[in-house]
Every structure is written in C-alpha cells, then in structure tokens.
Design a protein around this motif. Structure first.
Motif, PDB file in Angstrom:
ATOM      1  N   SER A  59     -12.067   9.821  -0.623  1.00  0.00           N
ATOM      2  CA  SER A  59     -11.668  10.464   0.622  1.00  0.00           C
ATOM      3  C   SER A  59     -11.614  11.964   0.391  1.00  0.00           C
ATOM      4  CB  SER A  59     -10.275   9.967   1.031  1.00  0.00           C
ATOM      5  OG  SER A  59      -9.725  10.782   2.038  1.00  0.00           O
ATOM      6  N   SER A  60     -12.257  12.696   1.281  1.00  0.00           N
ATOM      7  CA  SER A  60     -11.935  14.124   1.267  1.00  0.00           C
ATOM      8  C   SER A  60     -10.569  14.252   1.944  1.00  0.00           C
ATOM      9  CB  SER A  60     -13.045  14.963   1.910  1.00  0.00           C
ATOM     10  OG  SER A  60     -13.263  14.598   3.236  1.00  0.00           O
ATOM     11  N   ALA A  81     -12.104  14.043  10.342  1.00  0.00           N
ATOM     12  CA  ALA A  81     -11.055  14.247   9.315  1.00  0.00           C
ATOM     13  C   ALA A  81      -9.661  13.993   9.874  1.00  0.00           C
ATOM     14  CB  ALA A  81     -11.168  15.658   8.730  1.00  0.00           C
ATOM     15  N   GLY A 102       0.856  -1.188   0.000  1.00  0.00           N
ATOM     16  CA  GLY A 102       0.000   0.000   0.000  1.00  0.00           C
ATOM     17  C   GLY A 102       0.888   1.234   0.000  1.00  0.00           C
ATOM     18  N   ARG A 119      -0.091   4.757  -0.336  1.00  0.00           N
ATOM     19  CA  ARG A 119      -0.696   6.101  -0.238  1.00  0.00           C
ATOM     20  C   ARG A 119      -0.116   6.796   0.987  1.00  0.00           C
ATOM     21  NH1 ARG A 119      -4.732   7.335  -3.907  1.00  0.00           N
ATOM     22  NH2 ARG A 119      -5.645   5.552  -4.960  1.00  0.00           N
ATOM     23  N   VAL A 120      -0.953   7.525   1.752  1.00  0.00           N
ATOM     24  CA  VAL A 120      -0.345   8.365   2.792  1.00  0.00           C
ATOM     25  C   VAL A 120       0.451   7.568   3.824  1.00  0.00           C
ATOM     26  CG1 VAL A 120      -1.610  10.532   2.639  1.00  0.00           C
ATOM     27  CG2 VAL A 120      -2.708   8.602   3.758  1.00  0.00           C
ATOM     28  N   ALA A 121      -0.131   6.468   4.320  1.00  0.00           N
ATOM     29  CA  ALA A 121       0.606   5.704   5.345  1.00  0.00           C
ATOM     30  C   ALA A 121       1.814   5.005   4.726  1.00  0.00           C
ATOM     31  CB  ALA A 121      -0.319   4.679   6.010  1.00  0.00           C
ATOM     32  N   GLY A 122       1.589   4.314   3.618  1.00  0.00           N
ATOM     33  CA  GLY A 122       2.649   3.475   3.036  1.00  0.00           C
ATOM     34  C   GLY A 122       3.771   4.290   2.425  1.00  0.00           C
ATOM     35  N   LEU A 125     -17.616   3.284   6.226  1.00  0.00           N
ATOM     36  CA  LEU A 125     -16.923   4.097   7.224  1.00  0.00           C
ATOM     37  C   LEU A 125     -16.804   3.343   8.552  1.00  0.00           C
ATOM     38  CD1 LEU A 125     -18.747   7.496   6.486  1.00  0.00           C
ATOM     39  CD2 LEU A 125     -16.634   6.631   5.454  1.00  0.00           C
ATOM     40  N   TYR A 143     -18.087  18.748   2.348  1.00  0.00           N
ATOM     41  CA  TYR A 143     -18.302  17.405   2.908  1.00  0.00           C
ATOM     42  C   TYR A 143     -19.522  17.438   3.808  1.00  0.00           C
ATOM     43  CZ  TYR A 143     -17.403  13.692   6.358  1.00  0.00           C
ATOM     44  OH  TYR A 143     -17.511  12.628   7.200  1.00  0.00           O
ATOM     45  N   PHE A 189       1.075  -3.578  -8.578  1.00  0.00           N
ATOM     46  CA  PHE A 189       1.503  -4.874  -8.028  1.00  0.00           C
ATOM     47  C   PHE A 189       0.562  -5.219  -6.870  1.00  0.00           C
ATOM     48  CE2 PHE A 189       3.794  -7.712  -5.220  1.00  0.00           C
ATOM     49  CZ  PHE A 189       4.481  -8.561  -6.080  1.00  0.00           C
TER      50      PHE A 189
HETATM   51  C1  LIG Z   1     -15.495   9.867   2.689  1.00  0.00           C
HETATM   52  C2  LIG Z   1     -14.172   9.977   3.379  1.00  0.00           C
HETATM   53  C3  LIG Z   1     -13.691  11.233   3.701  1.00  0.00           C
HETATM   54  C4  LIG Z   1     -12.455  11.350   4.360  1.00  0.00           C
HETATM   55  N1  LIG Z   1     -12.007  12.595   4.648  1.00  0.00           N
HETATM   56  C5  LIG Z   1     -10.807  12.738   5.273  1.00  0.00           C
HETATM   57  C6  LIG Z   1     -10.295  14.037   5.535  1.00  0.00           C
HETATM   58  O1  LIG Z   1     -10.868  15.067   5.188  1.00  0.00           O
HETATM   59  N2  LIG Z   1      -9.104  14.110   6.191  1.00  0.00           N
HETATM   60  C7  LIG Z   1      -8.428  12.996   6.589  1.00  0.00           C
HETATM   61  O2  LIG Z   1      -7.375  13.122   7.220  1.00  0.00           O
HETATM   62  N3  LIG Z   1      -8.889  11.749   6.325  1.00  0.00           N
HETATM   63  C8  LIG Z   1     -10.049  11.598   5.675  1.00  0.00           C
HETATM   64  N4  LIG Z   1     -10.518  10.351   5.385  1.00  0.00           N
HETATM   65  C9  LIG Z   1      -9.724   9.181   5.805  1.00  0.00           C
HETATM   66  C10 LIG Z   1      -8.567   8.917   4.847  1.00  0.00           C
HETATM   67  O3  LIG Z   1      -9.050   8.760   3.547  1.00  0.00           O
HETATM   68  C11 LIG Z   1      -7.839   7.628   5.276  1.00  0.00           C
HETATM   69  O4  LIG Z   1      -7.635   7.647   6.649  1.00  0.00           O
HETATM   70  C12 LIG Z   1      -6.514   7.514   4.538  1.00  0.00           C
HETATM   71  O5  LIG Z   1      -6.703   7.381   3.154  1.00  0.00           O
HETATM   72  C13 LIG Z   1      -5.770   6.281   5.041  1.00  0.00           C
HETATM   73  O6  LIG Z   1      -4.577   6.173   4.312  1.00  0.00           O
HETATM   74  P1  LIG Z   1      -3.825   4.779   4.177  1.00  0.00           P
HETATM   75  O7  LIG Z   1      -2.573   5.078   3.437  1.00  0.00           O
HETATM   76  O8  LIG Z   1      -3.756   4.129   5.499  1.00  0.00           O
HETATM   77  O9  LIG Z   1      -4.786   3.860   3.315  1.00  0.00           O
HETATM   78  P2  LIG Z   1      -5.403   4.082   1.858  1.00  0.00           P
HETATM   79  O10 LIG Z   1      -5.451   5.518   1.498  1.00  0.00           O
HETATM   80  O11 LIG Z   1      -6.681   3.316   1.841  1.00  0.00           O
HETATM   81  O12 LIG Z   1      -4.353   3.382   0.895  1.00  0.00           O
HETATM   82  C14 LIG Z   1      -4.213   1.989   0.880  1.00  0.00           C
HETATM   83  C15 LIG Z   1      -3.508   1.577  -0.402  1.00  0.00           C
HETATM   84  O13 LIG Z   1      -3.253   0.164  -0.323  1.00  0.00           O
HETATM   85  C16 LIG Z   1      -3.403  -0.392  -1.615  1.00  0.00           C
HETATM   86  N5  LIG Z   1      -3.673  -1.828  -1.474  1.00  0.00           N
HETATM   87  C17 LIG Z   1      -4.725  -2.411  -0.839  1.00  0.00           C
HETATM   88  N6  LIG Z   1      -4.630  -3.759  -0.924  1.00  0.00           N
HETATM   89  C18 LIG Z   1      -3.502  -4.033  -1.621  1.00  0.00           C
HETATM   90  C19 LIG Z   1      -2.868  -5.232  -2.038  1.00  0.00           C
HETATM   91  N7  LIG Z   1      -3.397  -6.442  -1.747  1.00  0.00           N
HETATM   92  N8  LIG Z   1      -1.735  -5.144  -2.752  1.00  0.00           N
HETATM   93  C20 LIG Z   1      -1.195  -3.934  -3.071  1.00  0.00           C
HETATM   94  N9  LIG Z   1      -1.755  -2.764  -2.698  1.00  0.00           N
HETATM   95  C21 LIG Z   1      -2.888  -2.800  -1.975  1.00  0.00           C
HETATM   96  C22 LIG Z   1      -4.572   0.383  -2.214  1.00  0.00           C
HETATM   97  O14 LIG Z   1      -4.539   0.328  -3.624  1.00  0.00           O
HETATM   98  C23 LIG Z   1      -4.336   1.799  -1.651  1.00  0.00           C
HETATM   99  O15 LIG Z   1      -3.636   2.603  -2.596  1.00  0.00           O
HETATM  100  C24 LIG Z   1     -11.724  10.196   4.708  1.00  0.00           C
HETATM  101  C25 LIG Z   1     -12.215   8.937   4.375  1.00  0.00           C
HETATM  102  C26 LIG Z   1     -13.413   8.826   3.710  1.00  0.00           C
HETATM  103  C27 LIG Z   1     -13.913   7.462   3.331  1.00  0.00           C
END
Ligand SMILES: Cc1cc2nc3c(=O)[nH]c(=O)nc-3n(C[C@H](O)[C@H](O)[C@H](O)COP(=O)(O)OP(=O)(O)OC[C@H]3O[C@@H](n4cnc5c(N)ncnc54)[C@H](O)[C@@H]3O)c2cc1C
Length: 406
Positions: A42-43, A295, A9, A11-14, A268, A220, A123
C-alpha cells in the motif's frame, strides 16, 4: 477471559478501533496474524481529514517526530493545465502526510496498547465462535503447531482487510461491487526532491508523488488493468514509461535511485459489504474497499474506526441497544462513502472527458477555486457536492458549455 470486543486485524482500521474502544473503557483484544512493525502492499497518502483524526488522537506527533514531512502545497497536472493550490484545512489540519505503514500502523497499535487494549500479534483467527446464531468469539492460534485458543466477546469486529476472513465467515452481503479497473505500481526513490505533492491525470494514467520519511519520495502510478499482461515482462520499465507521460516526473525519477523494489499489484477490488450483523461488524477495507487511485483507504479506515467505536460504546455501554446503534452507524458509513466510491470508480476508468478538460481550464483562470477542487479530489469537500452542474457550470461558463455541446 471474556472481552467486550475482539478486533481481528490490527492495522489502520483495527488498531484505531481498538484504541478508541479501550480509551472508552471497554475490554478489548486486538489480534493480527503478523507482528509489527510490518510493511504491507500500500502506498500511504494520508488525506487531510485522516490527519486531523490522527492529530486529535495524539498520534500525528509521533509520525512527525519520526521524520514524516507534510505536503501542504499540491500541484495537479492534467496534461493541458497545471493547477497549484492547498487543501482546505480540516479541524486544524492543513497538510497531507505520507508516513510509511511500518510507522503508521505501529504507532496506532502502540496507542491502542497504551489505552489498555490487549494486543496479540502472530495470532491468526481460523474460526468464529457462534452462540444461537450470534457471533460470540474467535478461535485461532499463535503460529503453526501452536494449540487452538478460543476467546469470547460481546462483539467481534473484522478489520482484517479486503479479503476479510470475518466477512466471509459471517457471509456479509455484498451491497455494491465493480470490476477491477487498474493495476498499481509504486516505488521509493532517493534523489527526487519535491517542492510539493504532485498529482498527474492523463488518459490511461494517474500518477502521484509525495515526500515520505528518510528523504524518500513515494511515486505511484495507476495503469489500465488491460496493460498488465504486457507490463509483466518488465514492470519497472512500464512504470517509468508511464511516468514519462507525466511532465518531467519521469526524467526526475530516472535521475534518482530506486531505494526499494517496485511494488506492483492488480489486487484492487471495489466492494462495499454489509457493515454489521448479530455479534459482528466490519471496519476499513473489510467492509468497503475501493481502487487506490483516490488514495482514500486509510482515511476511510480511520473514519470507520471513529464512527464504529462511538456506536459500539453507545451500544455496549447501555446508552442505546447495540443493534440499532450499529444499524445507524452503517447508514452513516454508506452515506459518507458513496460520493467518494462513485468518484473513485470514475477516476479508475483513467479516462479524461471533455467536461473535465473544460473544468481544469476554467480552474486555471480562477486560482482561488483550486483549493476546493483539490479538496473534492481528497474527500474534504464531498464529491457529490462539488462535481455537480450547479458548481461546475458557473465555473466553466455558458460559452464553454456551448462549445462542448457543439
Ligand atoms: C497499491 C495500493 C496503494 C494504496 N495507496 C493508498 C494511499 O496512498 N492512501 C490510502 O489512504 N490508502 C491506500 N491504499 C489502501 C490502503 O492500503 C487500505 O485501504 C488500508 O490498508 C486498509 O486498512 P485496514 O486496516 O482496513 O486493512 P489492512 O491494512 O489490510 O489490514 C488488515 C490486517 O488484518 C490482518 N488479518 C487478516 N486476516 C486475519 C486473520 N484471519 N487473523 C488475524 N489477522 C488477520 C492482516 O494481517 C492485516 O494486518 C492503497 C492500497 C493499495 C493496494
């Protein structure tokens, strides 16, 4: 090639975790099943503590250069009073930013690449590799039809979101959970100028409006899950009707133009999982996810990235054994998370209690206090150190408290 760490993964965490581990000199592979830039549901209000991290990591400048405006002033409207203030500064940062995820996630991933992490997009991890009960790598493939590739590492970090494959594959224990309480809708509007960020709390609604890139405003709305069935017939009409309860926001939005389709989701969950085990750890939503009404997800993901990376560097670098380092990180994560998780669950009830109104009314008379209140909502001031009788009672006063109790 064997890696020190594989991050699943990106995105922000990874991406942030991979960047920090690579900057510390570890051999890192970050994989994601999608290619970037790519939007996600996600907003994206990035709270001030997370902005401070992005600034420290050298990523904020790119977001600003791409046209992401700051929101320094905030207006909190409870329906009965309006509180105007600024967030308390954190580590030199004094504004919230709302960069599009296409920009934020890609900027972090580029920073990870520049730091030396190997990044493999498209991948998908399909399986974990185990050795003697310890996770030792991943198996996955780049697109359908491609051959399965195995990669090994001393640690696999699942940063793969709220439906984490890694968490499921290792059987990460659920420590805490609560039912889904709201569904969210958000849209991007042009022609809705904002002087400040705006927050609206109503019985049955929470709304937020913040400026994002390209002159757009992201608006939102959280609504009770129970309304979803009826709302489904016309989600945009439901969204606009909800905004109509928020001062003149509905009218301003109706006068603007919806630049992209409205996004709506009831997906959610509120879940905290165990953060680590033999050969694995979880970061961001994979380890803990909460209703977006506060958020906090991005701020949580970046805080996890920083603290988890520090623990992993200590553990793999020999400063201390890995397992105790991860155990200490998990305790710190839970301690950091708990007050905001509790506040989020309470706000996701979308109720307004009499004590809340008393607090808002008192704050309206004490403008110097508004910043700290906004800071507690934003996770700058720990919620369990603000929403307590010791803080709230002196603000609302004994007479108001007697009236509440009458
Ligand atoms: C409607 C909504 C509004 C939101 N608004 C806000 C906001 O305003 N502010 C805020 O701080 N947060 C907000 N959030 C929360 C925020 O979107 C999440 O907390 C944040 O995206 C988490 O980041 P992450 O990197 O942990 O996971 P994610 O962003 O979910 O990224 C996970 C990644 O893992 C990848 N992945 C998954 N499975 C596999 C696999 N088997 N193999 C390879 N890759 C894989 C996916 O493709 C994805 O790119 C909101 C969420 C929602 C649903």
């Amino acid at each position: 090639m064997a890696y020190d760490v594989i991050v699943v993964g990106a995105r922000v965490a990874g991406a942030a975790t991979a960047m920090l581990l690579a900057r510390a000199g570890l051999r890192v592979l970050a994989v994601d099943r999608v290619a970037f830039p790519r939007d996600t549901v996600s907003s994206h209000q990035v709270q001030v503590p997370a902005v401070a991290r992005l600034a420290r990591w050298g990523v904020l400048d790119r977001l600003i250069a791409a046209g992401t405006p700051p929101a320094r002033d905030v207006r909190f409207d409870s329906g009965r009073v309006v509180l105007a203030g600024r967030y308390p500064p954190v580590g030199g940062a004094d504004a919230l930013y709302s960069p599009r995820r296409t920009l934020l996630d890609a900027a972090l991933l580029d920073a990870a690449r520049s730091a030396g992490a190997e990044v493999r997009e498209r991948f998908r991890v399909e399986e974990l590799v185990w050795r003697d009960g310890v996770v030792a790598g991943v198996r996955g493939r780049c697109g359908r039809g491609a051959g399965v590739v195995a990669e090994s590492a001393r640690l696999v970090i699942g940063a793969d979101g709220k439906h984490s494959f890694v968490a499921a594959a290792v059987g990460a224990r659920v420590r805490r959970s609560a039912p889904v309480r709201t569904f969210a809708g958000y849209g991007y509007w042009s022609g809705v100028p904002l002087a400040t960020g705006e927050l609206y709390h109503r019985a049955g609604r929470v709304a937020a409006a913040f400026p994002t890139g390209d002159g757009l405003t992201v608006v939102y709305l959280a609504s009770p899950l129970a309304e979803l069935g009826a709302a489904r017939h016309d989600l945009l009409a439901h969204h606009l009707a909800g905004l109509d309860h928020c001062g003149d926001l509905g009218a301003r939005v109706r006068a603007g133009v919806l630049a992209e389709r409205l996004r709506t989701t009831p997906d959610l969950p509120n879940v905290v999982r165990a953060g680590w085990g033999p050969g694995w750890a979880l970061a961001g939503d994979a380890g803990a996810v909460m209703d977006p009404v506060t958020a906090q997800g991005i701020a949580h993901a970046l805080a996890d990235a920083e603290s988890l990376a520090a623990a992993v560097v200590a553990g793999l670098g020999g400063a201390r054994p890995l397992d105790p380092a991860l155990a200490a990180w998990e305790r710190q994560r839970d301690h950091r998370l708990r007050p905001m998780f509790d506040l989020t669950l309470r706000l996701a009830e979308l109720r307004q209690r009499r004590i809340d109104h008393a607090l808002f009314a008192a704050l309206a008379q004490q403008p110097a206090e508004v910043g700290r209140f906004l800071g507690a909502l934003a996770g700058i001031v720990p919620a369990d150190r603000y929403f307590t009788p010791r803080v709230v009672l002196p603000l609302i006063g004994a007479a108001a408290l007697r009236r509440l109790r009458a």
